[in-house]
Write a protein that holds these residues in place. Sequence first.
Motif, short mmCIF file in Angstrom:
data_model
loop_
_atom_site.label_atom_id
_atom_site.label_comp_id
_atom_site.label_asym_id
_atom_site.label_seq_id
_atom_site.Cartn_x
_atom_site.Cartn_y
_atom_site.Cartn_z
N TYR A 77 0.79 -1.08 -0.11
CA TYR A 77 -0.02 -0.08 0.11
C TYR A 77 0.92 1.25 0.03
CZ TYR A 77 -4.49 -2.76 0.86
OH TYR A 77 -5.43 -3.37 0.55
N GLY A 78 2.15 1.22 -0.05
CA GLY A 78 3.10 2.15 -0.13
C GLY A 78 3.41 2.87 1.14
N VAL A 79 3.27 2.14 2.24
CA VAL A 79 3.63 2.54 3.54
C VAL A 79 5.26 2.17 3.79
CG1 VAL A 79 3.59 2.28 6.14
CG2 VAL A 79 1.32 2.42 4.53
N ASN A 80 6.14 2.87 4.21
CA ASN A 80 7.55 2.36 4.35
C ASN A 80 7.42 1.57 5.59
OD1 ASN A 80 10.22 2.20 4.66
ND2 ASN A 80 10.45 4.56 5.26
N SER A 81 7.53 0.21 5.30
CA SER A 81 7.59 -0.58 6.42
C SER A 81 8.93 -1.59 6.50
CB SER A 81 6.33 -1.49 6.43
OG SER A 81 6.30 -2.32 5.13
N GLY A 82 9.08 -2.51 7.56
CA GLY A 82 10.23 -3.39 7.76
C GLY A 82 9.59 -4.40 8.51
N PHE A 83 10.37 -5.51 8.84
CA PHE A 83 10.20 -6.67 9.49
C PHE A 83 11.36 -6.93 10.46
CE2 PHE A 83 10.02 -11.19 10.23
CZ PHE A 83 8.74 -11.26 11.01
N LEU A 84 11.31 -6.98 11.60
CA LEU A 84 12.55 -7.69 12.25
C LEU A 84 12.43 -8.99 13.10
CD1 LEU A 84 15.52 -6.47 13.42
CD2 LEU A 84 14.24 -5.72 15.43
#
Length: 72
Positions: free
Chosen positions: A45-52
């Motif tokens: 959806y265009g959200v700046n996201s990450g996963f840790l």
Amino acid sequence: MKVLSFGEILLSLAAPGSAKLFQKDRLDSIVCGGEANAAVSLANYGVNSGFLTVGPDNHVGKLFEAFYRRRL
């Protein structure tokens, strides 16, 4: 907005098609995990996201990393 998700990654094993588990000579593997999937959905959806997360230092861990690097 920036979102960072924390959680586990799962490796689901399933029989191919409509076969029951271990009826076939192979299993399909599916990389999944609720928090990781949420991060991928937000990225779509265009959200700046990450996963840790922390994974094993072997070929399975490298599979997880490559899978999510392509999607985030």
